[in-house]
Design an enzyme around this catalytic site. Structure first.
Site, PDB file in Angstrom:
ATOM      1  N   LYS A   1      27.391  31.167   2.765  1.00 66.02           N
ATOM      2  CA  LYS A   1      27.203  32.347   3.358  1.00 66.02           C
ATOM      3  C   LYS A   1      26.428  33.155   2.202  1.00 66.02           C
ATOM      4  O   LYS A   1      25.768  34.231   2.506  1.00 66.02           O
ATOM      5  CB  LYS A   1      28.365  32.853   3.889  1.00 66.02           C
ATOM      6  CG  LYS A   1      28.886  32.077   5.194  1.00 66.02           C
ATOM      7  CD  LYS A   1      30.069  32.952   5.714  1.00 66.02           C
ATOM      8  CE  LYS A   1      30.132  32.098   7.266  1.00 66.02           C
ATOM      9  NZ  LYS A   1      31.488  32.551   7.984  1.00 66.02           N
TER      10      LYS A   1
ATOM     11  N   THR B   1      25.686  31.316  22.571  1.00 63.69           N
ATOM     12  CA  THR B   1      26.638  30.516  23.594  1.00 63.69           C
ATOM     13  C   THR B   1      27.802  29.862  22.847  1.00 63.69           C
ATOM     14  O   THR B   1      28.799  29.225  23.124  1.00 63.69           O
ATOM     15  CB  THR B   1      25.810  29.353  24.096  1.00 63.69           C
ATOM     16  OG1 THR B   1      25.575  28.401  22.905  1.00 63.69           O
ATOM     17  CG2 THR B   1      24.707  29.680  24.764  1.00 63.69           C
ATOM     18  N   GLY B   2      27.932  30.372  21.554  1.00 65.89           N
ATOM     19  CA  GLY B   2      28.994  29.582  20.672  1.00 65.89           C
ATOM     20  C   GLY B   2      30.365  30.156  20.822  1.00 65.89           C
ATOM     21  O   GLY B   2      30.607  31.043  21.719  1.00 65.89           O
TER      22      GLY B   2
ATOM     23  N   GLY C   1      29.793  33.716  19.562  1.00 61.72           N
ATOM     24  CA  GLY C   1      28.493  34.459  19.870  1.00 61.72           C
ATOM     25  C   GLY C   1      28.507  34.706  21.399  1.00 61.72           C
ATOM     26  O   GLY C   1      27.752  35.593  21.674  1.00 61.72           O
TER      27      GLY C   1
ATOM     28  N   ARG D   1      22.977  35.506   2.225  1.00 60.78           N
ATOM     29  CA  ARG D   1      23.037  36.920   1.918  1.00 60.78           C
ATOM     30  C   ARG D   1      22.059  37.310   0.766  1.00 60.78           C
ATOM     31  O   ARG D   1      21.067  38.049   0.986  1.00 60.78           O
ATOM     32  CB  ARG D   1      24.251  37.282   1.289  1.00 60.78           C
ATOM     33  CG  ARG D   1      25.414  37.663   2.374  1.00 60.78           C
ATOM     34  CD  ARG D   1      26.659  38.102   1.731  1.00 60.78           C
ATOM     35  NE  ARG D   1      27.611  38.543   2.580  1.00 60.78           N
ATOM     36  CZ  ARG D   1      28.726  39.495   2.446  1.00 60.78           C
ATOM     37  NH1 ARG D   1      29.040  39.844   1.163  1.00 60.78           N
ATOM     38  NH2 ARG D   1      29.467  39.690   3.582  1.00 60.78           N
TER      39      ARG D   1
ATOM     40  N   LYS E   1      27.158  24.190  29.187  1.00 62.04           N
ATOM     41  CA  LYS E   1      26.811  25.342  28.914  1.00 62.04           C
ATOM     42  C   LYS E   1      26.320  25.987  30.273  1.00 62.04           C
ATOM     43  O   LYS E   1      25.760  27.324  29.928  1.00 62.04           O
ATOM     44  CB  LYS E   1      25.970  25.381  27.787  1.00 62.04           C
ATOM     45  CG  LYS E   1      26.483  24.959  26.458  1.00 62.04           C
ATOM     46  CD  LYS E   1      25.808  25.276  25.201  1.00 62.04           C
ATOM     47  CE  LYS E   1      26.672  24.997  24.084  1.00 62.04           C
ATOM     48  NZ  LYS E   1      26.006  25.175  22.831  1.00 62.04           N
TER      49      LYS E   1
ATOM     50  N   ARG F   1      19.195  25.976  22.116  1.00 62.65           N
ATOM     51  CA  ARG F   1      18.685  24.501  22.115  1.00 62.65           C
ATOM     52  C   ARG F   1      18.631  24.028  23.755  1.00 62.65           C
ATOM     53  O   ARG F   1      18.161  22.891  23.901  1.00 62.65           O
ATOM     54  CB  ARG F   1      19.301  23.609  21.501  1.00 62.65           C
ATOM     55  CG  ARG F   1      19.136  24.015  19.749  1.00 62.65           C
ATOM     56  CD  ARG F   1      20.245  23.270  19.076  1.00 62.65           C
ATOM     57  NE  ARG F   1      21.542  23.473  19.611  1.00 62.65           N
ATOM     58  CZ  ARG F   1      22.779  22.760  19.144  1.00 62.65           C
ATOM     59  NH1 ARG F   1      22.461  21.989  18.110  1.00 62.65           N
ATOM     60  NH2 ARG F   1      23.782  23.085  19.555  1.00 62.65           N
TER      61      ARG F   1
HETATM   62  N1  LIG Z   1      36.775  35.114  11.737  1.00 66.39           N
HETATM   63  C1  LIG Z   1      37.084  33.897  12.442  1.00 66.39           C
HETATM   64  O1  LIG Z   1      38.454  33.621  12.965  1.00 66.39           O
HETATM   65  C2  LIG Z   1      36.216  33.007  12.755  1.00 66.39           C
HETATM   66  C3  LIG Z   1      36.392  31.863  13.671  1.00 66.39           C
HETATM   67  C4  LIG Z   1      35.741  30.917  13.819  1.00 66.39           C
HETATM   68  C5  LIG Z   1      34.326  31.044  13.332  1.00 66.39           C
HETATM   69  N2  LIG Z   1      33.960  32.145  12.398  1.00 66.39           N
HETATM   70  C6  LIG Z   1      32.622  32.271  12.037  1.00 66.39           C
HETATM   71  O2  LIG Z   1      31.820  32.634  13.090  1.00 66.39           O
HETATM   72  C7  LIG Z   1      30.498  31.976  13.102  1.00 66.39           C
HETATM   73  C8  LIG Z   1      30.192  31.305  14.273  1.00 66.39           C
HETATM   74  O3  LIG Z   1      31.054  30.163  14.433  1.00 66.39           O
HETATM   75  P1  LIG Z   1      31.584  29.536  15.716  1.00 66.39           P
HETATM   76  O4  LIG Z   1      32.787  28.574  15.449  1.00 66.39           O
HETATM   77  O5  LIG Z   1      31.438  30.624  16.843  1.00 66.39           O
HETATM   78  O6  LIG Z   1      30.120  28.591  16.017  1.00 66.39           O
HETATM   79  P2  LIG Z   1      30.044  27.315  17.193  1.00 66.39           P
HETATM   80  O7  LIG Z   1      30.549  27.749  18.423  1.00 66.39           O
HETATM   81  O8  LIG Z   1      30.174  26.172  16.447  1.00 66.39           O
HETATM   82  O9  LIG Z   1      28.296  27.463  17.616  1.00 66.39           O
HETATM   83  C9  LIG Z   1      27.865  28.561  17.696  1.00 66.39           C
HETATM   84  C10 LIG Z   1      26.158  28.371  18.260  1.00 66.39           C
HETATM   85  O10 LIG Z   1      25.611  27.550  17.120  1.00 66.39           O
HETATM   86  C11 LIG Z   1      24.275  27.265  17.998  1.00 66.39           C
HETATM   87  N3  LIG Z   1      23.655  26.068  17.105  1.00 66.39           N
HETATM   88  C12 LIG Z   1      23.948  24.936  16.748  1.00 66.39           C
HETATM   89  N4  LIG Z   1      23.025  24.236  16.179  1.00 66.39           N
HETATM   90  C13 LIG Z   1      21.840  25.057  16.359  1.00 66.39           C
HETATM   91  C14 LIG Z   1      20.481  24.958  15.842  1.00 66.39           C
HETATM   92  N5  LIG Z   1      20.202  23.739  15.198  1.00 66.39           N
HETATM   93  N6  LIG Z   1      19.639  25.937  15.997  1.00 66.39           N
HETATM   94  C15 LIG Z   1      20.293  27.182  16.737  1.00 66.39           C
HETATM   95  N7  LIG Z   1      21.419  27.440  17.160  1.00 66.39           N
HETATM   96  C16 LIG Z   1      22.113  26.332  16.855  1.00 66.39           C
HETATM   97  C17 LIG Z   1      24.618  26.690  19.171  1.00 66.39           C
HETATM   98  O11 LIG Z   1      23.653  27.092  20.289  1.00 66.39           O
HETATM   99  P3  LIG Z   1      23.289  26.097  21.395  1.00 66.39           P
HETATM  100  O12 LIG Z   1      24.259  24.897  21.485  1.00 66.39           O
HETATM  101  O13 LIG Z   1      23.238  26.911  22.533  1.00 66.39           O
HETATM  102  O14 LIG Z   1      21.905  25.791  20.882  1.00 66.39           O
HETATM  103  C18 LIG Z   1      25.940  27.701  19.522  1.00 66.39           C
HETATM  104  O15 LIG Z   1      25.687  28.611  20.426  1.00 66.39           O
HETATM  105  C19 LIG Z   1      30.598  31.156  11.662  1.00 66.39           C
HETATM  106  O16 LIG Z   1      30.027  31.864  10.548  1.00 66.39           O
HETATM  107  C20 LIG Z   1      32.031  30.988  11.565  1.00 66.39           C
HETATM  108  O17 LIG Z   1      32.073  30.911   9.952  1.00 66.39           O
HETATM  109  C21 LIG Z   1      34.857  33.132  12.154  1.00 66.39           C
END
Ligand SMILES: NC(=O)c1ccc[n+]([C@@H]2O[C@H](COP(=O)([O-])OP(=O)(O)OC[C@H]3O[C@@H](n4cnc5c(N)ncnc54)[C@H](OP(=O)(O)O)[C@@H]3O)[C@@H](O)[C@H]2O)c1
Length: 308
Positions: free
Chosen positions: A134, A12-13, A16, A138, A44, A35
């Protein structure tokens, strides 16, 4: 051939949700661990309902609840974990659970950015709090013998292209733009839907087992200057440029608190040190464009049209 069943942890992120959508679109039986099952988190509800309407099975659970992980893992074949940065280390529990269940055919941990093994020169605090964790995840996956694919998504467009890489800005400027150094470092920019599309293509592809897949749409390997020029051409105007010198950004990294300092240290390694392009991918690295030339990806040029 039967499609593998996919569990998205963090589906849901910010990233994600695109992964969940791509999984459903590509016809994988899709399970979402959250969650916040329907009705418990108003912000959400609409998103989770839309996934449910498209056939997703919503599973209540969290990284802190080991039994919930075991129960979810027993229903699936593949796990993708675009989980939030503050919970990256908690994925060690997920690794442990995947090992215990013993039936998961592929695990894609929360990466989707810069390859952490290629940025040993990145500065603190991103070295320790982002790339270091990270890498730790890995190594745990590899030690457990879990089949994996690491996705290096580079600069996701909604975070980077939208604001011409201005930190904290998500629409392109129309008057002034700040350029990192000389602005000529090559960067790789990837549309968020495309990142998810490529990610889902890897999960039952035997070529990508135990590999890192670098998302590199050829037309999107561009310097910040080149991205700014594309935008200037669209709006028919030259922006006033200011330069953020390397010294300026190093000072800001020192002055800012968490998490801005982590983000800025990541910008530093990308825009000043060229962490995304020009390195040897090595024997375990694969280029998404060579793997999946059939994907029609979104170019930076067309991405920016939405802001006209
Ligand atoms: N390349 C890029 O430009 C870029 C940019 C941003 C992020 N990223 C990377 O992408 C990845 C995801 O980042 P994001 O910013 O998309 O994440 P985010 O929106 O902050 O969070 C993603 C999800 O984490 C889940 N979550 C939080 N706490 C949890 C827990 N205790 N147990 C299970 N699920 C949990 C939430 O699920 P629920 O709330 O539904 O439970 C939410 O759906 C990271 O590795 C980040 O470094 C890359």
């Amino acid at each position: 051939m039967t499609k593998p069943r996919v569990l998205v942890v963090g589906g849901t992120g910010r990233l994600g949700q695109y992964i969940s959508k791509a999984s459903l679109e590509q016809g994988y039986p899709t399970f979402l661990l959250t969650r916040s099952p329907l009705g418990t988190d108003e912000s959400k509800t609409a998103l989770i309902q839309s996934f449910k309407d498209s056939g997703a099975i919503i599973v209540e659970g969290s990284l802190e609840n080991y039994e919930s992980l075991l129960s979810a893992l027993r229903q699936v074949d593949v796990v993708i974990s675009p989980v939030t940065e503050s919970k990256l280390l908690d994925q060690l529990k997920l690794v442990e659970a995947i090992k215990e269940v013993g039936t998961i055919k592929r695990f894609l941990p929360s990466e989707f950015g810069t390859d952490p093994d290629k940025v040993l020169h990145a500065l603190e605090p991103s070295q320790k709090l982002l790339f270091g964790i990270k890498r730790q995840v890995r190594r745990a996956i590899e030690e457990a013998g879990i089949p994996y694919t690491y996705i290096s998504s580079n600069c996701i467009a909604c975070f980077f292209v939208s604001g011409l890489a201005q930190y904290g800005q998500f629409t392109p400027p129309r008057d002034k733009v700040a350029i990192y150094g000389d602005g000529n470092t090559k960067v790789v920019w990837v549309d968020e839907h495309d990142s998810a599309t490529y990610t889902l293509k890897t999960i039952d592809d035997p070529r990508t087992i135990n590999k890192t897949v670098y998302l590199r749409p050829p037309a999107n390997i561009l310097s910040q200057n080149e991205v700014v020029e594309i935008w200037e051409k669209k709006i028919g105007k030259t922006l006033e440029r200011t330069t953020i010198s390397e010294e300026d950004i190093l000072k800001r990294i020192q002055d800012e608190g968490f998490p801005v300092n982590v983000d800025l240290a990541t910008f530093h390694v990308i825009f000043y040190k060229g962490a995304l392009y020009g390195f040897d991918m090595g024997p375990n690295g694969l280029d998404s464009f060579e793997l999946y030339p059939e994907v029609t990806y979104t170019t930076v040029d067309s991405y920016l049209d939405r802001f006209l």
